[in-house]
Design a protein around this motif. Structure first.
Motif, short mmCIF file in Angstrom:
data_model
loop_
_atom_site.label_atom_id
_atom_site.label_comp_id
_atom_site.label_asym_id
_atom_site.label_seq_id
_atom_site.Cartn_x
_atom_site.Cartn_y
_atom_site.Cartn_z
N LEU A 1 -65.57 -107.62 48.61
CA LEU A 1 -64.74 -107.47 49.81
C LEU A 1 -63.20 -107.26 48.79
O LEU A 1 -62.20 -106.81 50.01
CB LEU A 1 -64.39 -109.05 49.79
N THR A 2 -63.53 -106.89 48.17
CA THR A 2 -61.94 -106.72 47.66
C THR A 2 -61.30 -105.08 48.59
O THR A 2 -60.18 -104.84 49.01
CB THR A 2 -61.84 -106.38 45.94
N MET A 3 -62.03 -104.18 49.07
CA MET A 3 -61.46 -102.21 49.78
C MET A 3 -60.73 -103.24 50.56
O MET A 3 -60.11 -103.12 50.95
CB MET A 3 -62.13 -101.69 48.94
N SER A 4 -62.00 -104.14 51.22
CA SER A 4 -61.46 -104.52 53.18
C SER A 4 -60.11 -104.65 52.98
O SER A 4 -59.40 -104.81 54.10
CB SER A 4 -62.30 -105.37 53.85
N GLN A 5 -60.77 -105.81 52.11
CA GLN A 5 -58.54 -106.62 52.08
C GLN A 5 -57.86 -105.73 51.52
O GLN A 5 -56.20 -106.53 52.67
CB GLN A 5 -58.94 -107.86 51.14
N TYR A 6 -57.58 -104.86 51.18
CA TYR A 6 -56.29 -103.87 50.75
C TYR A 6 -56.91 -103.00 52.06
O TYR A 6 -54.81 -102.89 52.55
CB TYR A 6 -56.54 -103.29 49.12
N ALA A 7 -57.78 -102.74 52.24
CA ALA A 7 -56.97 -101.94 53.56
C ALA A 7 -56.39 -101.96 54.86
O ALA A 7 -55.94 -101.89 55.14
CB ALA A 7 -58.40 -101.22 53.70
N GLN A 8 -57.13 -103.53 55.04
CA GLN A 8 -56.31 -104.53 56.07
C GLN A 8 -55.43 -105.14 56.17
O GLN A 8 -54.87 -105.74 56.75
CB GLN A 8 -57.81 -105.13 56.66
N LYS A 9 -54.97 -105.48 54.43
CA LYS A 9 -54.30 -106.75 54.12
C LYS A 9 -52.65 -105.92 53.53
O LYS A 9 -51.51 -107.07 53.63
CB LYS A 9 -55.21 -107.44 53.73
N GLU A 10 -52.78 -104.95 53.11
CA GLU A 10 -52.23 -104.64 52.23
C GLU A 10 -51.66 -103.70 52.62
O GLU A 10 -52.05 -102.56 53.56
CB GLU A 10 -52.55 -104.10 50.81
N ASP A 11 -50.39 -102.96 52.43
CA ASP A 11 -49.30 -101.91 52.90
C ASP A 11 -50.13 -100.50 51.49
O ASP A 11 -48.88 -100.53 50.76
CB ASP A 11 -48.08 -102.13 52.36
N THR A 12 -50.66 -99.95 52.25
CA THR A 12 -51.54 -98.93 51.46
C THR A 12 -50.54 -97.75 51.76
O THR A 12 -51.01 -96.35 50.91
CB THR A 12 -53.09 -98.10 51.71
N PRO B 1 -47.50 -96.98 46.57
CA PRO B 1 -47.63 -96.37 45.61
C PRO B 1 -48.12 -97.78 44.78
O PRO B 1 -49.32 -97.60 44.12
CB PRO B 1 -46.63 -95.63 45.13
N GLU B 2 -47.29 -99.10 44.67
CA GLU B 2 -47.64 -99.55 43.73
C GLU B 2 -48.92 -100.42 44.74
O GLU B 2 -50.23 -101.03 43.72
CB GLU B 2 -46.43 -100.95 43.98
N VAL B 3 -49.36 -99.95 45.53
CA VAL B 3 -50.65 -101.20 45.84
C VAL B 3 -52.06 -100.39 46.15
O VAL B 3 -52.54 -101.16 45.37
CB VAL B 3 -50.31 -101.19 47.69
N LEU C 1 -58.30 -96.92 57.75
CA LEU C 1 -58.09 -97.28 57.05
C LEU C 1 -58.63 -97.19 55.27
O LEU C 1 -57.95 -97.19 54.56
CB LEU C 1 -57.67 -98.79 57.40
N LEU C 2 -60.24 -97.41 55.44
CA LEU C 2 -61.00 -97.12 54.43
C LEU C 2 -60.79 -96.10 53.92
O LEU C 2 -60.56 -95.96 52.50
CB LEU C 2 -62.12 -97.98 55.11
N GLU C 3 -60.93 -95.27 54.35
CA GLU C 3 -61.13 -93.65 54.23
C GLU C 3 -59.69 -93.40 53.64
O GLU C 3 -59.35 -92.39 52.40
CB GLU C 3 -61.27 -92.79 55.73
N ASP C 4 -58.13 -93.09 54.14
CA ASP C 4 -57.36 -93.12 53.53
C ASP C 4 -57.75 -93.96 51.98
O ASP C 4 -56.71 -93.50 51.36
CB ASP C 4 -55.92 -93.40 54.69
N LEU C 5 -57.55 -95.15 52.07
CA LEU C 5 -56.87 -95.62 50.78
C LEU C 5 -58.04 -95.65 49.71
O LEU C 5 -57.84 -95.03 48.38
CB LEU C 5 -57.93 -97.64 50.64
N PHE C 6 -59.34 -94.85 50.27
CA PHE C 6 -60.59 -93.77 49.52
C PHE C 6 -59.98 -92.57 49.27
O PHE C 6 -59.73 -92.53 47.31
CB PHE C 6 -61.84 -94.02 49.63
N PHE C 7 -58.67 -91.80 49.60
CA PHE C 7 -59.13 -90.76 49.28
C PHE C 7 -57.28 -90.70 48.69
O PHE C 7 -57.34 -90.26 47.46
CB PHE C 7 -58.45 -89.85 50.45
N SER C 8 -56.41 -91.78 48.48
CA SER C 8 -55.52 -91.97 47.84
C SER C 8 -55.90 -92.34 46.77
O SER C 8 -55.36 -92.11 45.16
CB SER C 8 -54.36 -93.06 48.57
N THR C 9 -56.58 -93.42 46.18
CA THR C 9 -57.10 -94.16 45.06
C THR C 9 -58.27 -93.00 44.09
O THR C 9 -57.55 -92.66 42.90
CB THR C 9 -57.75 -95.22 45.32
#
Length: 861
Positions: free
Chosen positions: A535-546, A549-551, A591-599
């Motif tokens: 559940l971690t990635m969906s929580q970060y993508a949908q609930k955090e300010d991605t 940079p700190e996130v 949202l998931l794709e952006d978080l994936f590529f940034s990470t």
């Protein structure tokens, strides 16, 4: 010869008398059923009651003796549910003249006036046969035709010709196809949260279909006769009688409860039905959950026996189909393209064959399934899978081989689940079998959700689905031992409903499985980690300010390496898509794709700013501007007023779109409102640029709410020179047609609205969905500082409803809080929204408590 009709007054008296008989008789049947619940008393009793009413009105209307009145469909079978339609056929020797047509109209009108829901047809024998030949539904209705009154000779003539023209083989194939189409219409599963007890897979229609084919082929008129012909075992016949009675009780109770022909087990009815049927809550489950689990297990049993009996029917109806058996190995053979056991005692002698049979189906693409006797033997021998069986290295190797095959993985796991093999081999699976999830987010039971996630992961590997998931396909095909993701999928929700954190509990089950099956330490740790963090990635993508940079750094610290990141991305994508068709949308995918590529960039050694792609984003935006014909440098005046946060929160395409609209008016006096259709999100994207003003966000949410839009995403930005540059992604849940027609309306009306210094207008609060009414969601609110201490994060969960975002925005505006961005996650009937905000009062605990209290009051429904 023609009977004389009675006078209009006499007919009205007859109608009144029959209406009274029908009402009194129906009430007596209901009272008798509630005192002693016997399905036959209602079904056959109501059919007899209606028989008498119709026969007497037939005579009262002076129908000619040359005609015949025939009951068809379920009514022809002599069964009527309390509120079911009454299907009749008026059989004529010749086409009716004007006088007879008038009497027919009078009869049908009288039947409706009495209070019967009539479905009628008027046909000659030839017309019946023609309609039957061209329409399988008509042919099926006529199969159970029963003479009520009138010309017995004419009816016998029809029945003889009907039997002569009935092609049993064609009928069998048509009913099979009809069932497949019906299953597709109901998502191929009996396990949806609100199934139809008549039409869904495993419902009464499946049993009726078995009866129709049996009757058409002359194989038997009830389950007992089928058992005598050895098409069923005695135990299966007993099971069928039991499940049929249960489903009949459910439908009868549903009709009485709703007062209409309602066959859907809606949330509105489930708790009441459970109570009426004497089902009580347990310490862990509501009464409705206990009831629905029993319903699902019943439907599962129906689909099992339906599969077995259809195969046996096929053998009887097509005795010449297929050639001699083809030996596969010492235990199995192929018969008519089906896997067959070579001995009735094969599973007793070789228990490992209980897994081998599924592996063989995967390896032999020419096999379309199992023979009836094989399916029956698998089911009857499932309990041979015990602790000793599970500890056998050969069986463990077989199970892993099933997971590692190139084809048939999902099909065979579904079959293993259907016939009790999966719950015997994986003991934790027993606890989630047919377990409901009343979170209004998942639309399937837990076991079916897991199998849906397995299907989604599997589809990523298949070339025929590469056009749907090109990135997923590229990632999974480059992922070594990608079958490990199937293991993670099987265990990610296996601990649901036990109490406690299902991710943590599921970790232990996954670890035990991996260690028992000899997986390497590296592979074991990957699977266990995926279950823990599914559940971690969906929580970060949908609930955090991605865009922070700190996130990204914190998320990268959790995943630690690119292999884990890729695996989690694939599993998360499959998991969200496996919950409900309504939950997934293009915005969540982005949202998931952006978080994936940034990470991924950060893990490859990029700086935090490079990881977010800020420089690349600006360069890509410039290229897009040149592509649209804007000369170099035109963007500088506008971009000088935008800080890094703006560029981090918007894609290059969005930046270029905003710039094209604003580069020549960076200090516009009038509001600038532009909208466009967003195919990716299947909605509308709106940009608002205006001098910052009090309550702006409240006014905007109020405007969109009054138009009936759901806000999927909101980015709120204030420029260096005091302008608001806000972006929204909107969807209209009820919008079926393209959004293009509404773009101009938004631009015009919102511009006019912003020109006037008016107070915010509250949108209509609308009506709560019936699901939320029966499964209320207690709202939660949390305000906490972000890790950098610069902003505060508001997280809330509540039942979705129109105007909710307006209420939140209004409370925050009342406390002088500025919003930076809003992430709106709608999960079925529940919203989980996250807001990044700032404000002087947020540093004071007492003020935060007051804000949380006010928000909770507004979120109550």
């Amino acid at each position: 010869m023609t009977s004389s009709p009675i006078s209009t007054d006499a007919l009205q008296d007859a109608i009144g008398e029959e209406r009274k008989r029908l009402n009194e008789g129906s009430l007596a049947l209901r009272q008798a059923y509630e005192a002693h619940p016997l399905t036959s008393g209602v079904l056959k009793g109501r059919a007899r009651l209606v028989d008498g009413v119709i026969q007497r009105l037939w005579n009262a209307c002076g129908m000619p003796p040359e005609a015949a009145l025939v009951a068809v469909g379920g009514y022809g079978r002599g069964e009527l549910y309390p509120c079911s339609d009454v299907d009749i056929l008026i059989l004529l020797a010749d086409q009716p003249d004007g006088s007879l047509q008038s009497r027919l109209s009078t009869l049908v009108g009288a039947l409706w006036d009495v209070g019967l829901e009539i479905g009628h047809s008027v046909r000659t024998v030839e017309e019946c046969l023609d309609a039957s030949a061209s329409d399988i539904t008509v042919q099926t209705n006529l199969l159970e035709a029963r003479l009520l009154t009138g010309n017995a000779g004419l009816f016998d003539d029809f029945a003889r010709h009907y039997r002569e023209m009935l092609d049993v083989r064609t009928f069998f194939k048509a009913k099979q196809l009809e069932q497949e189409q019906r299953y597709t219409r109901y998502n191929d599963t009996p396990y949806s949260l609100e199934p139809n007890c008549k039409e869904s897979p495993g419902g009464l229609r499946d049993l009726q279909m078995l009866g129709w084919i049996s009757r058409a082929a002359g194989l038997g008129r009830n389950w007992r006769e089928l058992a005598r012909r050895r098409l069923l075992t005695g135990e299966e016949a007993s099971d069928l009688r039991s499940v049929e009675r249960f489903l009949q009780h459910v439908r009868i109770r549903l009709h009485y409860l709703t007062g209409r022909s309602e066959d859907r087990l809606l949330f509105d009815h489930q708790e009441k039905l459970a109570r009426i049927m004497g089902i009580e809550a347990t310490a862990a489950k509501r009464a409705s959950e206990v009831f629905m689990q029993r319903y699902y297990l019943t439907a599962k049993k129906v689909t099992q026996i339906n599969t077995i009996l259809l195969q046996n029917y096929g053998t009887e109806i097509f005795p010449d189909r297929g050639g001699p058996a083809i030996t596969i190995n010492a235990r199995f053979q192929a018969v008519r393209e089906l896997l067959d056991i070579r001995s009735e005692q094969i599973f007793e002698r070789h228990p490992s064959a209980l897994l081998e049979c599924f592996l063989l189906l995967q390896r032999h693409s020419e096999l379309k399934g199992m023979t009836a006797r094989t399916l029956r033997a698998v089911w009857l021998n499932r309990n041979r899978i015990n602790a000793a069986f599970r500890a056998d290295p050969a069986n463990r190797a077989l199970f892993l081989q099933i997971l590692q095959q190139k084809r048939g993985i999902v099909h065979e796991f579904r079959r293993m689940n259907q016939y009790g093999i999966l719950s015997r081999y994986l003991p934790p699976w027993r606890k989630i079998l047919c377990q409901m999830q009343h979170d209004l987010f998942h639309v399937y039971t837990v076991d079916q959700h897991i199998l849906m996630v397995l299907r989604n992961v599997r589809r990523f590997t298949m070339s025929e689905h590469a056009h749907e998931y090109p990135l997923m396909t590229r990632l999974i095909l480059g992922f070594e031992r990608n079958w490990l993701l199937y293991v993670a999928a099987l265990f990610h929700d296996i601990a649901k409903g036990r109490g406690g954190d299902h991710s943590k509990l599921g970790m232990e089950d996954a670890r035990e499985f991996c260690e028992d099956h000899g997986l390497s330490t590296e592979d074991t740790e990957l699977v266990v980690w995926l279950v823990e963090h599914h559940l971690t990635m969906s929580q970060y993508a949908q609930k955090e300010d991605t865009s922070d940079p700190e996130v990204i750094r914190r998320f990268a610290d959790i995943v630690a390496n690119e292999r884990r990141l890729t695996a989690l991305y694939l599993l998360t994508h499959a998991d969200i898509r496996g919950t409900s068709p309504k939950v997934w949308n293009g915005w969540k995918g982005k949202l998931l794709e952006d978080l994936f590529f940034s990470t991924q960039r950060l893990l490859r050694g990029a700086t935090p700013q490079q990881a977010l792609g800020l420089d690349d984003r600006q360069e890509d935006a410039r290229r897009l501007l040149r592509y649209h014909g804007l000369r170099s440098g035109v963007e500088e005046a506008l971009w000088a007023q935008l800080d890094a946060v703006y560029f981090m929160r918007h894609s290059a395409e969005e930046i270029a779109w905003h710039t094209r609209l604003l580069y020549f008016r960076p200090e516009a006096d009038d509001p600038v409102v532009k909208a466009r259709v967003s195919d990716e999100e299947h909605g509308v994207q709106v940009m608002v640029f205006t001098r910052d003003q009090k309550d702006l966000f409240v006014r905007l949410t109020g405007f969109f709410g009054r138009m009936g839009f759901t806000i999927l995403d909101a980015k709120v930005h204030t420029t260096r020179h005091g302008y608001a540059l806000d972006s929204f992604i909107l969807q209209d849940p009820g919008q079926a047609a393209p959004y293009r027609d509404i773009v101009s309306l938004i631009e015009h009306d919102l511009t006019e609205r912003l020109r006037k210094p008016l107070a915010p207008e509250r949108p209509s609060s609308g009506r709560l969905s019936r699901q939320v009414k029966h499964f209320p969601i207690t709202p939660t609110v949390s305000i906490r500082p972000d890790d950098a201490g610069k902003h505060y994060i508001l997280s809330l969960m509540a039942a979705d409803r129109p105007g909710l975002l307006f209420d939140v925005a209004e409370v925050l505006a009342n406390y002088g809080i500025s919003l930076q961005t809003a992430k709106i996650a709608t999960l079925g009937e529940r919203v989980e929204d996250t807001f990044l905000m700032s404000g002087a009062g947020l540093s004071q605990d007492a003020q935060v408590v007051r804000i949380e209290r006010d928000l909770l009051e507004r979120l109550q429904v």
